[in-house]
Design a protein around this motif. Structure first.
Motif, PDB file in Angstrom:
ATOM      1  N   LYS A 246       0.841  -1.199   0.000  1.00  0.00           N
ATOM      2  CA  LYS A 246       0.000   0.000   0.000  1.00  0.00           C
ATOM      3  C   LYS A 246       0.877   1.250   0.000  1.00  0.00           C
ATOM      4  CE  LYS A 246      -3.922  -2.147   2.364  1.00  0.00           C
ATOM      5  NZ  LYS A 246      -4.787  -2.125   3.579  1.00  0.00           N
ATOM      6  N   MET A 247       0.361   2.325  -0.587  1.00  0.00           N
ATOM      7  CA  MET A 247       1.145   3.547  -0.751  1.00  0.00           C
ATOM      8  C   MET A 247       0.676   4.682   0.156  1.00  0.00           C
ATOM      9  SD  MET A 247       3.398   2.792  -3.051  1.00  0.00           S
ATOM     10  CE  MET A 247       3.609   1.168  -3.779  1.00  0.00           C
ATOM     11  N   GLU A 248      -0.224   4.391   1.115  1.00  0.00           N
ATOM     12  CA  GLU A 248      -0.704   5.429   2.008  1.00  0.00           C
ATOM     13  C   GLU A 248       0.404   5.868   2.969  1.00  0.00           C
ATOM     14  OE1 GLU A 248      -2.339   2.758   1.310  1.00  0.00           O
ATOM     15  OE2 GLU A 248      -4.305   3.347   0.514  1.00  0.00           O
ATOM     16  N   SER A 249       0.300   7.112   3.420  1.00  0.00           N
ATOM     17  CA  SER A 249       1.336   7.679   4.293  1.00  0.00           C
ATOM     18  C   SER A 249       1.525   6.875   5.565  1.00  0.00           C
ATOM     19  CB  SER A 249       0.976   9.126   4.644  1.00  0.00           C
ATOM     20  OG  SER A 249       0.976   9.938   3.499  1.00  0.00           O
ATOM     21  N   SER A 250       0.438   6.364   6.140  1.00  0.00           N
ATOM     22  CA  SER A 250       0.541   5.635   7.404  1.00  0.00           C
ATOM     23  C   SER A 250       1.380   4.367   7.244  1.00  0.00           C
ATOM     24  CB  SER A 250      -0.852   5.271   7.921  1.00  0.00           C
ATOM     25  OG  SER A 250      -1.560   4.492   6.963  1.00  0.00           O
ATOM     26  N   GLU A 251       1.213   3.662   6.114  1.00  0.00           N
ATOM     27  CA  GLU A 251       1.999   2.451   5.870  1.00  0.00           C
ATOM     28  C   GLU A 251       3.470   2.792   5.639  1.00  0.00           C
ATOM     29  OE1 GLU A 251      -1.059   2.777   4.754  1.00  0.00           O
ATOM     30  OE2 GLU A 251      -2.016   1.025   5.685  1.00  0.00           O
ATOM     31  N   VAL A 252       3.710   3.869   4.881  1.00  0.00           N
ATOM     32  CA  VAL A 252       5.094   4.288   4.610  1.00  0.00           C
ATOM     33  C   VAL A 252       5.805   4.635   5.915  1.00  0.00           C
ATOM     34  CG1 VAL A 252       6.574   5.928   3.393  1.00  0.00           C
ATOM     35  CG2 VAL A 252       4.436   5.165   2.333  1.00  0.00           C
ATOM     36  N   GLU A 253       5.134   5.411   6.764  1.00  0.00           N
ATOM     37  CA  GLU A 253       5.724   5.803   8.034  1.00  0.00           C
ATOM     38  C   GLU A 253       6.014   4.594   8.911  1.00  0.00           C
ATOM     39  OE1 GLU A 253       2.839   8.481   9.546  1.00  0.00           O
ATOM     40  OE2 GLU A 253       3.558  10.198   8.375  1.00  0.00           O
ATOM     41  N   GLN A 254       5.113   3.602   8.889  1.00  0.00           N
ATOM     42  CA  GLN A 254       5.314   2.401   9.703  1.00  0.00           C
ATOM     43  C   GLN A 254       6.535   1.609   9.231  1.00  0.00           C
ATOM     44  OE1 GLN A 254       1.744   0.072  10.065  1.00  0.00           O
ATOM     45  NE2 GLN A 254       2.557  -1.168  11.745  1.00  0.00           N
ATOM     46  N   ILE A 255       6.695   1.501   7.916  1.00  0.00           N
ATOM     47  CA  ILE A 255       7.846   0.784   7.368  1.00  0.00           C
ATOM     48  C   ILE A 255       9.146   1.507   7.709  1.00  0.00           C
ATOM     49  CG2 ILE A 255       9.025   0.202   5.191  1.00  0.00           C
ATOM     50  CD1 ILE A 255       6.265  -0.605   4.105  1.00  0.00           C
ATOM     51  N   VAL A 293       6.208   7.252  -7.451  1.00  0.00           N
ATOM     52  CA  VAL A 293       4.779   7.570  -7.506  1.00  0.00           C
ATOM     53  C   VAL A 293       4.533   8.983  -6.999  1.00  0.00           C
ATOM     54  CG1 VAL A 293       2.512   6.989  -6.545  1.00  0.00           C
ATOM     55  CG2 VAL A 293       4.057   5.160  -7.297  1.00  0.00           C
ATOM     56  N   GLY A 294       5.222   9.337  -5.894  1.00  0.00           N
ATOM     57  CA  GLY A 294       5.166  10.712  -5.393  1.00  0.00           C
ATOM     58  C   GLY A 294       3.820  11.161  -4.880  1.00  0.00           C
ATOM     59  N   GLU A 295       3.015  10.259  -4.296  1.00  0.00           N
ATOM     60  CA  GLU A 295       1.680  10.623  -3.824  1.00  0.00           C
ATOM     61  C   GLU A 295       1.641  10.878  -2.320  1.00  0.00           C
ATOM     62  OE1 GLU A 295      -1.072   7.681  -5.143  1.00  0.00           O
ATOM     63  OE2 GLU A 295      -0.902   8.250  -7.253  1.00  0.00           O
ATOM     64  N   VAL A 296       2.789  10.925  -1.674  1.00  0.00           N
ATOM     65  CA  VAL A 296       2.839  11.259  -0.249  1.00  0.00           C
ATOM     66  C   VAL A 296       3.432  12.656  -0.101  1.00  0.00           C
ATOM     67  CG1 VAL A 296       3.015   8.858   0.503  1.00  0.00           C
ATOM     68  CG2 VAL A 296       5.101  10.144  -0.006  1.00  0.00           C
ATOM     69  N   ASN A 297       3.356  13.217   1.105  1.00  0.00           N
ATOM     70  CA  ASN A 297       3.830  14.585   1.301  1.00  0.00           C
ATOM     71  C   ASN A 297       5.352  14.669   1.185  1.00  0.00           C
ATOM     72  OD1 ASN A 297       5.097  14.307   4.074  1.00  0.00           O
ATOM     73  ND2 ASN A 297       2.998  13.667   4.553  1.00  0.00           N
ATOM     74  N   LEU A 298       5.852  15.888   0.982  1.00  0.00           N
ATOM     75  CA  LEU A 298       7.278  16.108   0.738  1.00  0.00           C
ATOM     76  C   LEU A 298       8.146  15.701   1.919  1.00  0.00           C
ATOM     77  CD1 LEU A 298       7.132  19.541  -1.133  1.00  0.00           C
ATOM     78  CD2 LEU A 298       7.577  17.277  -2.116  1.00  0.00           C
ATOM     79  N   LEU A 299       7.646  15.903   3.128  1.00  0.00           N
ATOM     80  CA  LEU A 299       8.415  15.510   4.304  1.00  0.00           C
ATOM     81  C   LEU A 299       8.647  14.008   4.320  1.00  0.00           C
ATOM     82  CD1 LEU A 299       9.759  16.223   6.986  1.00  0.00           C
ATOM     83  CD2 LEU A 299       7.509  16.008   8.094  1.00  0.00           C
ATOM     84  N   LEU A 300       7.619  13.262   3.930  1.00  0.00           N
ATOM     85  CA  LEU A 300       7.735  11.810   3.910  1.00  0.00           C
ATOM     86  C   LEU A 300       8.655  11.354   2.781  1.00  0.00           C
ATOM     87  CD1 LEU A 300       6.758   9.500   5.602  1.00  0.00           C
ATOM     88  CD2 LEU A 300       4.728   9.309   4.160  1.00  0.00           C
ATOM     89  N   ILE A 301       8.616  12.052   1.659  1.00  0.00           N
ATOM     90  CA  ILE A 301       9.534  11.731   0.561  1.00  0.00           C
ATOM     91  C   ILE A 301      10.976  11.926   1.016  1.00  0.00           C
ATOM     92  CG2 ILE A 301      10.368  12.522  -1.690  1.00  0.00           C
ATOM     93  CD1 ILE A 301       7.506  12.934  -2.534  1.00  0.00           C
ATOM     94  N   GLU A 302      11.220  13.017   1.746  1.00  0.00           N
ATOM     95  CA  GLU A 302      12.569  13.255   2.265  1.00  0.00           C
ATOM     96  C   GLU A 302      12.993  12.125   3.197  1.00  0.00           C
ATOM     97  OE1 GLU A 302      15.156  16.541   4.834  1.00  0.00           O
ATOM     98  OE2 GLU A 302      12.987  16.794   4.586  1.00  0.00           O
ATOM     99  N   GLU A 303      12.079  11.675   4.061  1.00  0.00           N
ATOM    100  CA  GLU A 303      12.389  10.576   4.980  1.00  0.00           C
ATOM    101  C   GLU A 303      12.709   9.297   4.217  1.00  0.00           C
ATOM    102  OE1 GLU A 303       9.553   9.984   8.085  1.00  0.00           O
ATOM    103  OE2 GLU A 303       9.329  12.116   8.480  1.00  0.00           O
TER     104      GLU A 303
END
Length: 367
Positions: A246-255, A293-303
């Motif tokens: 999944k590409m949602e922000s919550s999943e990305v942050e958890q990983i 894909v770039g569908e999350v916020n910029l802060l998360l992309i930086e992370e």
């Protein structure tokens, strides 16, 4: 043992059913010539083993086996076919045996006996585990420790006791032959001495969990060892997230939070390296996908970019992408700090200069 027969020839189905009934101890719960209908019926049928033909018109038995195993991992596949050339491929999809037509009664009897032993091992393991609560949680990334239900760290009597626990755990409850355990944990020791060390280590491991209120944490059946308790882990959670993709922000942050470093990164166990490499590559591929894909916020992309560089700090592409991101965001201070970090790391660790592509990109920015 409940057996389902799949073959596009009615005569073969009838012959195989007769042979199985003559052996006794088995129950043929169904016979199908239509593979697609079989997949529908499996949802409501109780099946232990499927006898599967290899070529059924337009349907390939190997492909059907992969579908069945992906949906019903507990069902075993036994190929019964006239085509001997597929034997190697059959075992690549975890088939338990490969029988040639027409069935030989003696050969069939041996196959059924081996299959019954495997089913007994599986059922015994599941039965014992079913009555145990999940009392443990294991952290495997960026260091290792096992927590009991009081959040206390479990202490290991020896390094080998810890390694044996981890080696059996990573097989997900599947029984492991003692010869494989000895080969992996004591590769350079004579078999007789390795067997003694294994017995001592198993005893110590059982004792460790007995103190936690768990009886028979290590089970032994038919020369196979298995772990008789359930353990939750950050690794299990991470693999589940990566599988869902999944590409949602919550999943990305958890990983990003879970993957604090390589799997068992401080361990020097010989069997760990392939697992480390697989997990590392899976995480990097996921993060690369997020960036593209770039569908999350910029802060998360930086992370994500920072995590990729942290995981593979000599990867030129990851260096360039993070610099380009800072340039795009107009973050001159971060870009300068990161370039100095690259310069120092490459110079100090490898004794090399910054790659030309990155030099030019940075030079263009500071001009």
């Amino acid at each position: 043992m409940k057996i389902l027969l799949i073959d596009d020839e009615e005569m073969s189905l009838d012959f195989n059913e007769i042979m199985l009934k003559e052996l006794g101890g088995v129950e043929v719960v169904g016979k199908f010539t239509n593979p697609y209908f079989t997949l529908e019926q499996l949802e409501v049928m109780d099946v232990d083993v499927i006898f599967l033909d290899m070529e059924m018109g337009a349907v390939n038995g190997l492909e059907l086996a992969e579908i069945i195993k992906s949906k019903y991992s507990h069902i075993e596949i036994m190929f019964v076919t006239a085509h001997a050339q597929y034997a190697l491929q059959a075992f690549e999809v975890n088939a338990v045996d490969y029988l040639l037509k027409p069935l030989n009664k003696k050969r069939l009897k041996r196959a059924i006996e081996r299959m019954q032993e495997k089913l007994d091992l599986y059922k015994q393991s599941k039965k014992k585990v079913a009555f145990k609560e999940v009392n443990f949680y294991m952290k495997t990334f960026g260091g290792f420790h096992l927590l009991d239900n009081q959040k206390n760290i479990v202490k290991w009597r020896t390094k080998k006791v810890k390694e044996l626990f981890l080696f059996l755990w990573q097989h997900n409850g599947a029984p492991v032959h003692k010869a494989i355990v000895m080969e992996q944990l004591w590769p350079d020791i004579h078999a007789e001495k390795a067997a003694k060390l294994l017995h001592t280590t198993v005893y110590q491991l059982r004792k460790t969990f007995k103190e936690q209120g768990i009886e028979d944490a290590v089970q032994f059946n038919n020369e196979h060892y298995s772990l008789g308790l359930l353990v939750d882990s950050d690794c299990t959670v991470l693999e589940g997230l990566l599988k869902d993709n999944k590409m949602e922000s919550s999943e990305v942050e958890q990983i990003l939070t879970l993957y604090k470093g390589d799997f068992l990164e401080e361990a020097d166990f010989r069997w760990v390296t392939p697992i480390q490499q697989r997990l590392r590559q899976s995480v990097l591929q996921y993060l690369e996908q997020i960036i593209s894909v770039g569908e999350v916020n910029l802060l998360l992309i930086e992370e994500c970019l920072l995590k990729m560089y942290e995981v593979d700090c000599y990867n030129e592409t990851y260096m360039y992408n993070l610099l380009a991101f800072y340039e795009h965001m107009g973050s001159s201070q971060k870009m300068k700090e990161f370039y100095k970090m690259i310069e120092a790391r490459l110079g100090d660790d490898l004794g090399i200069e910054v790659p030309i592509k990155i030099k030019k990109s940075y030079g263009h920015f500071v001009e």
